[in-house]
Scaffold this motif. Sequence first.
Motif, short mmCIF file in Angstrom:
data_model
loop_
_atom_site.label_atom_id
_atom_site.label_comp_id
_atom_site.label_asym_id
_atom_site.label_seq_id
_atom_site.Cartn_x
_atom_site.Cartn_y
_atom_site.Cartn_z
N UNK A 1 0.85 -1.19 0.00
CA UNK A 1 0.00 0.00 0.00
C UNK A 1 0.88 1.23 0.00
N UNK A 2 0.36 2.30 -0.60
CA UNK A 2 1.01 3.58 -0.49
C UNK A 2 -0.05 4.63 -0.13
N UNK A 3 0.30 5.57 0.74
CA UNK A 3 -0.70 6.54 1.20
C UNK A 3 -1.07 7.52 0.10
N UNK A 4 -2.33 7.92 0.08
CA UNK A 4 -2.84 8.96 -0.79
C UNK A 4 -3.74 9.85 0.05
N UNK A 5 -4.10 11.02 -0.46
CA UNK A 5 -4.99 11.89 0.31
C UNK A 5 -6.27 11.17 0.72
N UNK A 6 -6.53 11.10 1.99
CA UNK A 6 -7.73 10.49 2.56
C UNK A 6 -7.86 9.00 2.22
N UNK A 7 -6.76 8.31 2.11
CA UNK A 7 -6.86 6.89 1.84
C UNK A 7 -5.53 6.26 1.47
N UNK A 8 -5.59 5.06 0.93
CA UNK A 8 -4.41 4.34 0.48
C UNK A 8 -4.71 3.69 -0.86
N UNK A 9 -3.67 3.42 -1.62
CA UNK A 9 -3.78 2.67 -2.86
C UNK A 9 -3.17 1.29 -2.62
N UNK A 10 -3.91 0.24 -2.95
CA UNK A 10 -3.50 -1.13 -2.67
C UNK A 10 -2.96 -1.80 -3.92
N UNK A 11 -1.95 -2.67 -3.71
CA UNK A 11 -1.33 -3.44 -4.79
C UNK A 11 -1.19 -4.89 -4.34
N UNK A 12 -1.16 -5.81 -5.32
CA UNK A 12 -0.90 -7.22 -5.06
C UNK A 12 0.14 -7.70 -6.06
N UNK A 13 1.13 -8.45 -5.59
CA UNK A 13 2.20 -8.94 -6.46
C UNK A 13 1.69 -10.12 -7.27
N UNK A 14 1.70 -9.98 -8.58
CA UNK A 14 1.22 -11.02 -9.49
C UNK A 14 2.22 -11.21 -10.62
N UNK A 15 2.87 -12.36 -10.64
CA UNK A 15 3.81 -12.66 -11.72
C UNK A 15 4.97 -11.70 -11.81
N UNK A 16 5.46 -11.22 -10.68
CA UNK A 16 6.60 -10.31 -10.67
C UNK A 16 6.24 -8.85 -10.87
N UNK A 17 4.95 -8.54 -11.01
CA UNK A 17 4.52 -7.16 -11.19
C UNK A 17 3.43 -6.84 -10.17
N UNK A 18 3.34 -5.56 -9.79
CA UNK A 18 2.37 -5.12 -8.80
C UNK A 18 1.08 -4.71 -9.48
N UNK A 19 0.02 -5.48 -9.26
CA UNK A 19 -1.29 -5.16 -9.83
C UNK A 19 -1.94 -4.09 -8.97
N UNK A 20 -2.39 -3.00 -9.61
CA UNK A 20 -3.04 -1.89 -8.91
C UNK A 20 -4.49 -2.26 -8.62
N UNK A 21 -4.84 -2.37 -7.34
CA UNK A 21 -6.18 -2.77 -6.93
C UNK A 21 -7.09 -1.57 -6.69
#
Length: 383
Positions: A288-308
């Motif tokens: 996760x990385x912080x954003x204004x009023x929330x966070x952006x989530x990622x999941x590692x899939x096949x060596x790349x981070x999928x933006x959730x």
Amino acid sequence: MTDLETRIRDGLHDDLTQPDVDRFLTGVRRGVARRRGRRASAGVAALVAAVIGGSVLLQHGHDHRTPPQPITHGPSPTRAADTTGRVDDLDTAGGEVYRLTSDLGCSACSSVWRRDPSGSWTHLYDFAGRAAYGGHPSRHYGPVDSLTMAPNGRDGWADGHLLWATHDGGNTWSVVEEGPGARTIYGRDVAVGTHVAWAMRHRLSGGTLWRTTLGSDSWQRVDGVPRIRDVVRFAGVTADDRVALQVSGEGGSGNALVVGTPGDWTQTSLPSSADVVVRTDGTTFWASQPEPRGIRMFRLEGGHWADLGRFAASSWLPLDADRVLLDQPTAIVSFLGAPQPTDLPRGARILAVSRASDATFWLLATGRRVFSSTDALHWTPQP
């Protein structure tokens, strides 16, 4: 009006906001490190004063006193049987559930408990240095801050001022004096895989990484770890016994996830935010990385981070390969393709979550409340 009265008046007019758990936990760890540092500094100052005053004879190394020896085992201190204290940590081991408590009327005490099939908690052990310094309890030996149990239900480690180990299911504990157990004011991280335990002993500049097979404390230092001096977070251990370390350069440059075992390491770039957080449930890596009023989530899939996507959450903890618990300002939701509300109490913030071998989830929330669930949506409070 005094300065104290002014600060109290201003504080009473401040708006109350929900705490950020990640920042809270980071602050707690830093506070622990600062307190340990102050104790170490105070010890040095006292020694210098003693030398100047001539009250301690250290000339030519002729100090005939017997130094205090670390506790390696022994009976638990006597206390009231119905005293449970405050729950500080929670973990599962196979089908067993363990908790760590403190505040037992002794500032140097912590206790380990195991949950019985009946739902009651059996007291197993107290961490307290009664054999040190003439038989008086000492904060030097307790309390402990975290509890980590292995899936086999026998091996576990408890970390605080000292690193403790058990190999009989929590009934007896001994001090790990070497390797990661060596004294440090900067803390440690311990995580367990299926057959191997890993520990990182932090220092002012970087840290040292150690591993041991379950069933023993024959810790071996692990060398050749890529960017070991850049480690900023211990991301956990996978079910196949690989350790995961989050590394970062100055200002968040060169963020990466280092995963592997001795002689076999991989690096995967991370989102560029300096405040990115990586965790694993043992099979899947999430970030996760912080954003204004929330966070952006990622999941590692096949060596790349999928933006959730972006979520109005302040923090999170992984549940399994498909779900995380998102900690929102007004409620806790489970992420499974789309958010789903849970019935956890409003304002209950996540401190720890663990999954037992029967697929039951156990959660520790603010207020030191324990909950259980079979689907991560409907939670039952536990005594």
